[in-house]
Design an enzyme around this catalytic site. Structure first.
Site, PDB file in Angstrom:
ATOM      1  N   ASP A  49       0.825  -1.196   0.000  1.00 19.97           N
ATOM      2  CA  ASP A  49       0.000   0.000   0.000  1.00 19.97           C
ATOM      3  C   ASP A  49       0.862   1.250   0.000  1.00 19.97           C
ATOM      4  O   ASP A  49       2.049   1.196   0.288  1.00 19.97           O
ATOM      5  CB  ASP A  49      -0.908   0.021   1.240  1.00 19.97           C
ATOM      6  CG  ASP A  49      -0.111  -0.005   2.527  1.00 19.97           C
ATOM      7  OD1 ASP A  49       0.186   1.077   3.054  1.00 19.97           O
ATOM      8  OD2 ASP A  49       0.218  -1.105   3.002  1.00 19.97           O
ATOM      9  N   ASP A  51       1.646   4.679   1.866  1.00 16.18           N
ATOM     10  CA  ASP A  51       1.567   5.051   3.266  1.00 16.18           C
ATOM     11  C   ASP A  51       0.567   6.184   3.456  1.00 16.18           C
ATOM     12  O   ASP A  51       0.128   6.822   2.500  1.00 16.18           O
ATOM     13  CB  ASP A  51       2.964   5.461   3.745  1.00 16.18           C
ATOM     14  CG  ASP A  51       3.164   5.212   5.218  1.00 16.18           C
ATOM     15  OD1 ASP A  51       2.285   4.604   5.852  1.00 16.18           O
ATOM     16  OD2 ASP A  51       4.201   5.617   5.741  1.00 16.18           O
TER      17      ASP A  51
END
Length: 117
Positions: A49, A51
């Site tokens: 992902d 951040d």
């Protein structure tokens, strides 16, 4: 970062100030143990992902991470299958010196060491 966990915005900003662009959560214990065992170690890092600091992306959700983890797991299985044959080949001494990493780690002269243990 010791994981798995999400960073806070403050942690993310600190890492960015340090010049970090990737945060890994699980390498340090394994890397230390591999060095201690004089074993070569490499990391296969798979991003899950963006951040929390990233302004152009939605908040990280568990569902999105689980979906990405499943995709990463499939890619990792393919990688391990492909590496199996390459790693089975006979090798000589490690060109990076991993098999001699502790050569100078003990200061006590070899003749003064008690090796009866």
């Amino acid at each position: 970062m010791e994981g798995p966990q999400f960073s806070t915005v403050a942690e993310s900003e600190l890492y960015r100030q340090w010049g970090c662009s990737v945060i890994g959560m699980t390498n340090m214990p394994e890397a230390k143990l591999a060095r201690e065992a004089e074993i070569c170690y490499a990391t296969v890092a798979m991003v899950t992902d963006y951040d929390c600091w990233h302004p152009d992306h939605a908040a990280v959700t568990v569902e999105a991470i689980v979906r990405t983890l499943q995709e990463n797991a499939a890619a990792a299985r393919r990688l391990v299958a492909a590496l199996g044959e390459a790693l089975a080949a006979e090798r000589g001494p490690c060109p990076a010196g991993c098999d001699r990493a502790l050569e100078n780690a003990v200061i006590t002269a070899p003749e003064a060491r008690d090796l009866r243990w």
